[in-house]
Scaffold this motif. Structure first.
Motif, PDB file in Angstrom:
ATOM      1  N   LEU A  65       1.697   2.885  12.425  1.00 21.99           N
ATOM      2  CA  LEU A  65       1.300   1.481  12.466  1.00 21.99           C
ATOM      3  C   LEU A  65       0.436   1.205  13.698  1.00 21.99           C
ATOM      4  O   LEU A  65      -0.569   0.484  13.626  1.00 21.99           O
ATOM      5  CB  LEU A  65       2.539   0.591  12.473  1.00 21.99           C
ATOM      6  N   ASN A  69      -3.366  -0.224  13.513  1.00 18.21           N
ATOM      7  CA  ASN A  69      -3.744  -1.434  14.258  1.00 18.21           C
ATOM      8  C   ASN A  69      -4.886  -1.155  15.237  1.00 18.21           C
ATOM      9  O   ASN A  69      -5.820  -1.945  15.356  1.00 18.21           O
ATOM     10  CB  ASN A  69      -2.537  -2.005  15.006  1.00 18.21           C
ATOM     11  N   LYS A  83      -5.011  -3.197   5.736  1.00 18.62           N
ATOM     12  CA  LYS A  83      -3.926  -3.852   4.984  1.00 18.62           C
ATOM     13  C   LYS A  83      -3.362  -2.905   3.916  1.00 18.62           C
ATOM     14  O   LYS A  83      -2.147  -2.791   3.760  1.00 18.62           O
ATOM     15  CB  LYS A  83      -4.448  -5.135   4.342  1.00 18.62           C
ATOM     16  N   ARG A  86      -1.244  -0.256   5.605  1.00 20.49           N
ATOM     17  CA  ARG A  86       0.053  -0.804   6.027  1.00 20.49           C
ATOM     18  C   ARG A  86       0.993  -0.950   4.836  1.00 20.49           C
ATOM     19  O   ARG A  86       2.186  -0.651   4.929  1.00 20.49           O
ATOM     20  CB  ARG A  86      -0.130  -2.164   6.706  1.00 20.49           C
ATOM     21  N   THR A  90       4.530   0.955   4.330  1.00 18.34           N
ATOM     22  CA  THR A  90       5.764   0.205   4.114  1.00 18.34           C
ATOM     23  C   THR A  90       6.458   0.597   2.814  1.00 18.34           C
ATOM     24  O   THR A  90       7.667   0.826   2.789  1.00 18.34           O
ATOM     25  CB  THR A  90       5.467  -1.312   4.092  1.00 18.34           C
TER      26      THR A  90
END
Length: 114
Positions: A65, A69, A83, A86, A90
């Motif tokens: 992560l 970022n 996005k 991520r 997840t």
């Protein structure tokens, strides 16, 4: 979606039915690519490490992560792609990007076995 009828399948495809039943000739899938562009980019001979190469170095999801970022903040990847990464992280986990790799190993360089 039609229902699976094992008797019909066995009659029409006996060898395939046997392979499926015995789980012979199986191939383990270690990663998924959500973007075909990344797959194409990884196969170029003159490619440089991409974000997937960096994510495969990570030991934890927190590390991954942080990389996503950072790459987004530095405009190395688009926010929409960040996005997607991520979400994949997840929902599918860190290893959905590929098996853990060692520093210096890249997907676009053929590794020589000793």
């Amino acid at each position: 979606m039609p229902k699976y009828n094992p008797d019909y399948f066995k009659e029409k495809f006996p060898h395939l039915f046997k392979e499926i039943k015995n789980r012979s000739e199986t191939v383990e899938i270690e990663s998924i690519r959500t973007s075909s562009d990344e797959g194409k980019k990884a196969t170029k001979e003159d490619s440089r490490p991409n974000i997937i190469d960096f994510l495969r170095l990570c030991d934890t999801e927190d590390e991954a992560l942080e990389i996503i970022n950072h790459m987004e903040k530095e405009s190395k990847i688009k926010p929409s792609y960040a996005k997607k990464l991520r979400q994949q992280l997840t929902h599918k986990g860190l290893r959905s990007f590929g098996s853990k790799r060692k520093p210096g190993e890249y997907s676009f360089i053929e590794q020589k076995s000793e």
